[in-house]
Design a protein around this motif. Sequence first.
Motif, PDB file in Angstrom:
ATOM      1  N   UNK A  11     -38.088 -37.671 -45.694  1.00 52.35           N
ATOM      2  CA  UNK A  11     -38.493 -36.665 -44.606  1.00 52.35           C
ATOM      3  C   UNK A  11     -37.922 -35.228 -44.770  1.00 52.35           C
ATOM      4  N   UNK A  12     -36.764 -35.318 -45.439  1.00 51.99           N
ATOM      5  CA  UNK A  12     -36.222 -33.824 -45.851  1.00 51.99           C
ATOM      6  C   UNK A  12     -37.264 -33.266 -46.979  1.00 51.99           C
ATOM      7  N   UNK A  13     -37.758 -33.942 -47.715  1.00 48.84           N
ATOM      8  CA  UNK A  13     -38.333 -33.379 -48.905  1.00 48.84           C
ATOM      9  C   UNK A  13     -39.951 -32.934 -48.186  1.00 48.84           C
ATOM     10  N   UNK A  14     -40.480 -33.935 -47.451  1.00 51.33           N
ATOM     11  CA  UNK A  14     -41.597 -33.598 -46.677  1.00 51.33           C
ATOM     12  C   UNK A  14     -41.334 -32.284 -45.986  1.00 51.33           C
ATOM     13  N   UNK A  15     -40.507 -32.109 -45.500  1.00 50.99           N
ATOM     14  CA  UNK A  15     -40.468 -30.627 -44.346  1.00 50.99           C
ATOM     15  C   UNK A  15     -39.921 -29.716 -45.367  1.00 50.99           C
ATOM     16  N   UNK A  16     -39.302 -29.842 -46.373  1.00 54.74           N
ATOM     17  CA  UNK A  16     -38.844 -28.555 -47.355  1.00 54.74           C
ATOM     18  C   UNK A  16     -40.103 -28.377 -48.039  1.00 54.74           C
ATOM     19  N   UNK A  17     -41.166 -29.025 -48.143  1.00 55.93           N
ATOM     20  CA  UNK A  17     -42.541 -28.726 -48.957  1.00 55.93           C
ATOM     21  C   UNK A  17     -43.306 -27.667 -47.821  1.00 55.93           C
ATOM     22  N   UNK A  18     -43.195 -27.911 -46.832  1.00 58.55           N
ATOM     23  CA  UNK A  18     -43.818 -26.996 -45.820  1.00 58.55           C
ATOM     24  C   UNK A  18     -42.874 -25.931 -45.172  1.00 58.55           C
ATOM     25  N   UNK A 321     -41.824 -36.033 -34.178  1.00 57.89           N
ATOM     26  CA  UNK A 321     -42.988 -36.124 -34.993  1.00 57.89           C
ATOM     27  C   UNK A 321     -44.407 -36.265 -34.565  1.00 57.89           C
ATOM     28  N   UNK A 322     -44.636 -37.125 -33.346  1.00 57.83           N
ATOM     29  CA  UNK A 322     -45.774 -37.579 -32.915  1.00 57.83           C
ATOM     30  C   UNK A 322     -46.307 -36.317 -31.944  1.00 57.83           C
ATOM     31  N   UNK A 323     -45.397 -35.515 -31.320  1.00 60.12           N
ATOM     32  CA  UNK A 323     -45.689 -34.505 -30.502  1.00 60.12           C
ATOM     33  C   UNK A 323     -46.108 -33.323 -31.617  1.00 60.12           C
ATOM     34  N   UNK A 324     -45.516 -33.076 -32.509  1.00 57.38           N
ATOM     35  CA  UNK A 324     -46.089 -31.903 -33.473  1.00 57.38           C
ATOM     36  C   UNK A 324     -47.265 -32.172 -34.046  1.00 57.38           C
ATOM     37  N   UNK A 325     -47.454 -33.644 -34.399  1.00 55.97           N
ATOM     38  CA  UNK A 325     -48.669 -34.002 -34.915  1.00 55.97           C
ATOM     39  C   UNK A 325     -49.764 -33.706 -33.810  1.00 55.97           C
ATOM     40  N   UNK A 326     -49.793 -33.978 -32.611  1.00 56.72           N
ATOM     41  CA  UNK A 326     -50.578 -33.693 -31.663  1.00 56.72           C
ATOM     42  C   UNK A 326     -51.083 -32.195 -31.796  1.00 56.72           C
ATOM     43  N   UNK A 327     -49.858 -31.256 -31.579  1.00 57.66           N
ATOM     44  CA  UNK A 327     -49.803 -30.067 -31.526  1.00 57.66           C
ATOM     45  C   UNK A 327     -50.504 -29.403 -32.500  1.00 57.66           C
ATOM     46  N   UNK A 328     -50.443 -29.617 -33.826  1.00 55.87           N
ATOM     47  CA  UNK A 328     -50.928 -29.186 -35.009  1.00 55.87           C
ATOM     48  C   UNK A 328     -52.254 -29.717 -35.081  1.00 55.87           C
ATOM     49  N   UNK A 329     -52.796 -30.773 -34.584  1.00 57.25           N
ATOM     50  CA  UNK A 329     -53.907 -31.291 -34.844  1.00 57.25           C
ATOM     51  C   UNK A 329     -55.134 -30.374 -33.835  1.00 57.25           C
ATOM     52  N   UNK A 730     -44.665 -39.507 -40.309  1.00 55.87           N
ATOM     53  CA  UNK A 730     -44.845 -40.605 -39.343  1.00 55.87           C
ATOM     54  C   UNK A 730     -44.970 -41.879 -39.979  1.00 55.87           C
ATOM     55  N   UNK A 731     -45.761 -41.907 -41.229  1.00 54.42           N
ATOM     56  CA  UNK A 731     -45.758 -43.065 -42.170  1.00 54.42           C
ATOM     57  C   UNK A 731     -44.576 -44.031 -42.413  1.00 54.42           C
ATOM     58  N   UNK A 733     -41.579 -43.308 -41.116  1.00 58.32           N
ATOM     59  CA  UNK A 733     -40.889 -43.814 -39.993  1.00 58.32           C
ATOM     60  C   UNK A 733     -41.463 -45.140 -39.528  1.00 58.32           C
ATOM     61  N   UNK A 734     -42.869 -45.284 -39.588  1.00 57.54           N
ATOM     62  CA  UNK A 734     -43.502 -46.466 -39.401  1.00 57.54           C
ATOM     63  C   UNK A 734     -43.186 -47.668 -40.156  1.00 57.54           C
ATOM     64  N   UNK A 735     -42.799 -47.502 -41.606  1.00 57.63           N
ATOM     65  CA  UNK A 735     -42.443 -48.471 -42.224  1.00 57.63           C
ATOM     66  C   UNK A 735     -41.285 -48.930 -42.015  1.00 57.63           C
ATOM     67  N   UNK A 736     -40.220 -48.015 -41.568  1.00 56.31           N
ATOM     68  CA  UNK A 736     -38.906 -48.344 -41.371  1.00 56.31           C
ATOM     69  C   UNK A 736     -39.229 -49.316 -39.837  1.00 56.31           C
ATOM     70  N   UNK A 737     -39.796 -48.847 -38.961  1.00 52.99           N
ATOM     71  CA  UNK A 737     -39.978 -49.578 -37.871  1.00 52.99           C
ATOM     72  C   UNK A 737     -40.371 -51.027 -37.923  1.00 52.99           C
ATOM     73  N   UNK A 738     -41.288 -51.263 -39.041  1.00 53.43           N
ATOM     74  CA  UNK A 738     -41.574 -52.790 -39.126  1.00 53.43           C
ATOM     75  C   UNK A 738     -40.704 -53.658 -39.888  1.00 53.43           C
ATOM     76  N   UNK A 739     -39.796 -52.954 -40.054  1.00 48.68           N
ATOM     77  CA  UNK A 739     -38.650 -53.822 -40.838  1.00 48.68           C
ATOM     78  C   UNK A 739     -37.284 -54.192 -39.872  1.00 48.68           C
TER      79      UNK A 739
END
Length: 742
Positions: A11-18, A321-329, A730-731, A733-739
Amino acid sequence: MDALIPVINKLQDIFNIIGTDTIQLPQIAVVGVQSSGKSSVLENLVGRDFLPRGTGIVTRRPLVLQLVHVDEKSGSDTVQENGITDEDFHQSLDVQQNRGNEYGKFLHTKDKIFRDFNEIKHEIQQETDRLGGTNKGICTDPIRLKIFSPNVLNLTLVDLPGIIKVPVGDQPDDIEQQVRDLILQYISNPNSIILALTPANVDFATSEALKMAKRVDPDGRRTLAVVTKLDLMDAGTDAIDVLCGRIIPVKLGIIGVINRSQLDINKSKNIRNAVKDEQEFLQRRYPSIASRNGTRYLAKTLNRLLMHHIRDCLPDLKSRVNVLTSQFQTLLMSYGEAVGDKSATLLQIITTFASEYCNTVEGTSKNIETTELCGGARICYIFHETFGRTLESVDPLGGLSDLDILTAIKNANGSRPSWFVPELSFELLVKRQIKRLEEPSLRCVELVHEELQRIVQHCDAQDIVRFPHLRDCLVEVITQLLRKRLPITNEMVSNLVAIELSYINTKHPDFTESNVVSEILMANLQLTHEAGKRGKAIQISDEQMKQRMKESNSGKRLSSSVPSLDAALPVGNGVGGNFLGMKWGSSGDSDLHRNNSNAGKPPLPRDRDLQPTEGVSPYGSPARHSQGVNLLDIAMPVSRNLSAREKRDVDIIRRLINSYFLIVRKSIQDSVPKAVMHFLVNYVKNHLQSELVGQLYKHDQIDRLLTEADSVTQRREEASKMLKALHAASQVIGEIRDTHLW
C-alpha cells in the motif's frame, strides 16, 4: 500475521507512486533528542552502515525507511507465517558473504538500484542538501528509501530530526519550534507507533521524547521507550529500575540497547560484531533481563507491535480507501473523457449550452441557485420591482413650481390677455413630465441586458470549462448578439415614450378623474359665490347643482364635463370660460371684477402697489419728474404670492397633469417590459442556437475550439492515476480480508 506488514508495504508503494498523503498508513516514528542514537538504532535494525554521520544536527529531513525481507536465494519478497525466531535473526546477521540480494531504492530516483550502501549514504546527504540547504536548516519533505535484504524484518520506520534547544551556525532562531512541529506532524498520526529514544546517561524523568509522545498519546497505547547507550552510564550506576519500569512505566515496554561509539564507527566496526558485543554486555550487567533487551529483541518487538497495529487499522483503512475511490470516480467523470468525434462533440456542447441558457431564463434549469436571484427570476424582479418602483417614485409634478405653471399659462396666452386658461399650457407641461419616464425605461433595458450577459456564468458546465477557447468563443457570440439587439430595444422603448408625447389624448377613457372634475366644479362655484357677495347674487337652483354634480361623477370624459361648468355660470357676471372652466379679467389683474358700484372706475391699487419706487408712480407709470425707464431692465420675480384666482388656475393645471401623467405612467410600466421581452429576451432565446452554430460550427475551427486546457488534462491524468492506485489498494486489502489474517 507477519503477512500484514508486506501488505502495508505494498500500500505504501501504491501511494508513493501517486505522491499523496491523504491516507496515513501504519509506521514507526523514531523520536529523540539530538545525538541520542536514533541513526545507530536504525542501522542495527538494518545491519548495514548507510546513514550520514557527523557532529550537530545531521538528520534534517524525515527519512521514511521501508525494510523488506527477501529470500536469500531467489531474492524475491518472502512472508514468514510463523514469525522470526532468535536463531533466524542471528543467522541473518551472520550471513555476511551473501550481499548480492541487499540493495536500496529511492523514490526520487525511480527505478535506480543502489547496491553500494555508501552510495545510499551519499545520496541521502545530497538529497538533504538539495532541499534543506547547507546551513543546517530542516525540510519537511521526506526522503523515501526502501531496502531489500535477507537480514531485515518487514518494518516501516521514519527517522526524524533530533530535538534541539539552541540554534547553531546559520540555523534560524526558531529551529527548535520547527523541529518540534515536524515531529508532531508524524507522531500525531493515530496509525503510527512512537519509538521514544532516551540516552541512559540522562535522567529518564527529563526525557523530551517521552514528553512529546505523551502529548499526542496520553494513554501510552502506541508508545515504546528505548534506552540507548547503556554502556556509557557512570560507574556504580545501572538502568535496572528504568528498564523494569519502576521510574516511569510505559505500556508497550522499555527496551535497552547499546550503540556503536564514534570510535567504533571510525574503526569501521561491523554491525554483526556490535550486536554480539551488545549481547555479552547485557548478559554480564543485566543477566535477569538480558533476553528482553538488545537489538534483536527490539526488532522482534517492533515487528510484533507493527503487525498488531496494522491489523487494528485495516478496517478503517479499507473504509478510507472506499470513500476516496468514490470521490475520485466522481472527480474523473467531471473532467470528461478524451474527445473522440470532435464534430459531434462540438455540436453537442453548443446544443447543451443553448438549452441550458434558455432553461435558466425560463426558470427550468436543473442547477437552481439558492443564494441569489438569477436568470428569468432576476429579469422578473427588474420588471416588477426595480423598474416598477422607480416609475412609482417619479413625482408627476416633480420640478414644477406654482410660478412655473403660472408662467407657462401666461406664455401660452402670448401678447394678448386671455379670459381663459389656455389648453396649450397643459400640453406643454404634461409633455415635460412624461419625458422624465424615458430615462428609467432605458435603464430597465440596460439591467436586463446585463442579466442576460451574466447568465453565461451559470451555464459553465464542465464540458465547457475543459475547453477554454470554446468557452471564450461562446461568450463572444452571445455578447455580440446582445450588443446587436440592445440599440434596437432601446429605440423601441424610446419610441414608446415618443408615442405618448406625440399626442395628448384628453379623450382617453381613463381621463375622467371624477374627483378632479368635482373639485374644479366646486372651485368655480366658490369663485362665483365670492363674486356674488361683491355684486349681484347669482341664482343657481338646487336642481341645477345636483345635475352638474351628477354629470361630473358619472364618469364622462373631462373634455365634455368641464364645458358644462360654463353653462352653470352667467356670462354677464364675468365668470365664463373654456374647457378649463376659468377666465382671466380683461385687465389681466388677478382679482375678480369689481361690483357694479365700481363699474367704469379705475381699479383701486392694493397696499403693496402703493409703495412708491424711484422714478415710478404708485400706479406703475413713470413719474413726471423722472427720466425714461427701460422696462426690459426690470427683473422677473423669482417667487411671489399668488392671488386667489392664480392659485385656482395653477391647482387646476396641477390636477390635470397629475391625472394624465398617471395614465401614461401606467401605460409605460406595462409596455416597456413587453417590448424588452420581445425585442431582446425572446429574440436571444429563439436565435441563440442558430447563431452559435453559424459562428462556431466550422471545420477549420473545430480543432482549436476543442483544445483542452493543460490543467484539465493534468488533473484528469492525476485522478485516473489515483483511481487506479485506490483500486489496487482495495484489491490488496480484499485479499487479506478473504484470509484468516483479517
